[in-house]
Write an enzyme that holds these catalytic residues in place. Structure first.
Site, mmCIF file in Angstrom:
data_model
loop_
_atom_site.group_PDB
_atom_site.id
_atom_site.type_symbol
_atom_site.label_atom_id
_atom_site.label_comp_id
_atom_site.label_asym_id
_atom_site.label_seq_id
_atom_site.Cartn_x
_atom_site.Cartn_y
_atom_site.Cartn_z
ATOM 1 C CG HIS A 53 -0.310 0.062 2.536
ATOM 2 N ND1 HIS A 53 -0.024 1.253 3.180
ATOM 3 C CD2 HIS A 53 0.094 -0.925 3.371
ATOM 4 C CE1 HIS A 53 0.525 0.995 4.353
ATOM 5 N NE2 HIS A 53 0.620 -0.310 4.497
ATOM 6 C CB CYS A 111 0.801 -4.395 5.348
ATOM 7 S SG CYS A 111 -0.687 -5.393 5.588
#
Length: 409
Positions: free
Chosen positions: A349, A368
Site C-alpha cells: 500500500h 504489510c
C-alpha cells in the site's frame, strides 16, 4: 542485477514442507561424498516402471555410447549439494563408473541408463520441493512437474536433451545466479562445503517464477523488485514488518488495485495506540483521524456511535471493536492499496508518511508492505497512471502479476 548483489540478498525459511522424494534427499545430505558403497536410489522403482510402461529408448546413450547430456548430468550432480542433494557427488561417481564399464554391453548400457534417469528424477524432485515456510495461496504457485513420468517423458520428448536439462536445472535466473556464484567460489577455494547462508538463499529463491511479470519483496534488503521474464526492470524501497510482526513469506497473485481504500485497524493497534489516543483526545481526535466504529466485519457493516464504546475496556482488552478509517489525507494507506489473496491479510500500500524511507532499517510496519512510490508501482502494473477520479473507495480490475515475499533469517 549483479551476482554480488544477488549473493547479498538473504531470503527466509521456516518449518519444512516436503514434496515426494525430498525426505530421502534430505537424509542423503548426510552421506559422505567419499563413501564407496553404491546408493540405493528411492526413485529406481518408479523409473523402471516408466521405462517398461512406455517402452522408452535410452535418452542418455546413443549407439551404446554416452551422450553429451550424460556428461552434463554428472556435472550437475557434482554441484548438487548446493541444490539440497548432498549425495549428488557420490551419484556422479557411480554414473561415471557405470559409463566406463558398459563396453557396448546392452545389459550394462540399460543399467547405466536407468541409474542416470533415477539420479535425474531424484535431482529434479529435490529442486522442485516447496520452499519451507512459504504460504502458497494457490497450488499452482508451488514448484510443478515433480512426478517421475513428467520428468522422464519431458526429457525424452525434448528436441535437445542438453538444453532441456540445463533449463530445468537453472530453476530461475535468481536461483541460478546465486548458485553459480557460490559454485565458482567453492571451486576457487578448493572446498566442497557451501556457505550455509547461500544454502538458505537458494531454499527461498527456489519458488521465484522463472518467467512472466512478478513482484518480489525482499524483506532482508527491504526493497521491492519488479521482474519481467526473469529480468529486474525496477525496484524501490519498502517498509516491512518489524521483529514482532514480521512480513511472512507468501506466494500469491495480484488481480486488482483499490483506489482511496478504507483502512481497518488491526486489533492490537485498536487496543493499543488508538485507544490510548482516543482516551486522551476524545471524539475530537477520533473524528480528526477519520475513524469510525463498525458494528461487525462485514462489507456493509453499520456504524456504531462513538459514545457507545467504553474505550477503557477497549484499552484493557476486555472489549474488541472494529475501527475503520475513511479515505482521506490521514488514511494510513493514502490513495492506493494493492491486495492479493492470502490468509494473513498482507498487502502492499501507499503511505502518507515518507520520512521512514530514508532510514537504513525500515522494518517498522505491522506486517504489510508500504511502498516508497505507489504511483510508479501502479504505472508498472497498469501500463498507465493509477489516478483515482473520486474520493470514495473504488476497485480497478485491470492488473495481474504474481507476488512473492521473502523474509530474513
Amino acid at each position: 542485477m549483479s551476482i554480488s548483489f544477488l549473493k547479498s540478498i538473504t531470503f527466509a525459511s521456516a518449518a519444512a514442507l516436503v514434496a515426494p522424494g525430498a525426505a530421502v534427499a534430505a537424509d542423503q545430505a548426510a552421506v559422505p561424498v567419499a563413501a564407496t558403497q553404491a546408493l540405493a536410489l528411492p526413485t529406481a522403482g518408479s523409473v523402471a516402471a516408466i521405462y517398461n510402461q512406455y517402452k522408452m529408448k535410452p535418452i542418455w546413450f546413443r549407439n551404446g555410447a554416452p551422450t553429451v547430456a550424460a556428461t552434463q548430468l554428472v556435472q550437475i550432480l557434482r554441484r548438487s549439494p548446493l541444490d539440497g542433494l548432498g549425495s549428488g557427488p557420490q551419484l556422479a561417481d557411480q554414473i561415471e563408473a557405470a559409463m566406463r564399464s558398459t563396453n557396448g554391453n546392452p545389459a550394462a548400457v540399460d543399467a547405466a541408463e536407468q541409474l542416470m534417469s533415477s539420479a535425474w528424477v531424484l535431482y529434479v524432485q529435490t529442486i522442485k520441493r516447496p520452499t519451507p515456510g512459504m504460504i502458497y495461496q494457490y497450488e499452482v504457485l508451488k514448484p510443478q512437474g515433480g512426478r517421475t513420468d513428467q520428468i522422464l517423458l519431458g526429457a525424452a520428448a525434448a528436441p535437445s536433451l542438453e538444453a532441456y536439462i540445463s533449463s530445468v536445472a537453472a530453476v530461475n535466473p535468481i536461483y541460478s545466479g546465486i548458485r553459480d556464484a557460490e559454485w565458482a567460489r567453492m571451486q576457487a577455494a578448493g572446498t566442497m562445503t557451501p556457505d550455509p547462508k547461500i544454502l538458505a538463499n537458494l531454499e527461498r529463491a527456489r519458488s521465484i517464477p522463472s518467467r512472466g511479470r512478478f513482484v518480489l519483496v525482499d524483506v532482508a534488503s527491504q526493497r521491492l523488485f519488479m521482474y519481467e521474464n526473469g529480468a529486474p526492470v525496477d525496484s524501490m524501497k519498502v517498509i516491512v514488518g518489524d521483529t514482532k510482526l514480521p512480513t511472512p513469506m507468501i506466494a500469491s497473485v495480484m488481480y486488482y488495485i483499490t483506489y482511496n481504500p478504507y483502512w481497518n485497524a488491526p486489533d492490537h493497534l485498536v487496543k493499543g495506540p488508538i485507544a490510548a489516543k482516543t482516551l486522551a483526545g476524545g471524539k475530537k481526535y477520533f473524528d480528526s483521524m477519520g475513524y469510525q466504529v463498525m458494528a461487525d466485519w462485514s462489507a456493509n457493516s453499520a456504524t456504531v456511535p462513538f459514545e457507545s464504546v467504553n474505550w477503557k475496556d477497549v484499552a484493557a482488552g476486555k472489549t474488541h471493536v472494529r475501527v475503520r478509517q475513511d479515505p482521506g489525507p490521514k488514511n494510513f494507506m493514502a490513495q492506493l492499496k494493492y491486495p492479493f489473496a492470502n490468509p494473513q491479510d498482507i498487502y502492499l500500500h501507499d503511505t502518507p508518511e515518507k520520512g521512514p524511507f530514508s532510514l537504513a532499517n525500515r522494518a517498522r510496519s505491522n506486517g504489510c508492505v508500504r511502498l516508497e512510490d505507489a504511483q510508479r508501482f501502479g504505472r508498472w502494473l497498469l501500463g498507465r497512471e493509477p489516478s483515482p477520479r473520486e474520493r470514495r473507495p473504488r476497485f480497478r480490475f485491470s492488473c495481474h502479476a504474481a507476488f512473492q515475499s521473502t523474509s530474513p533469517t
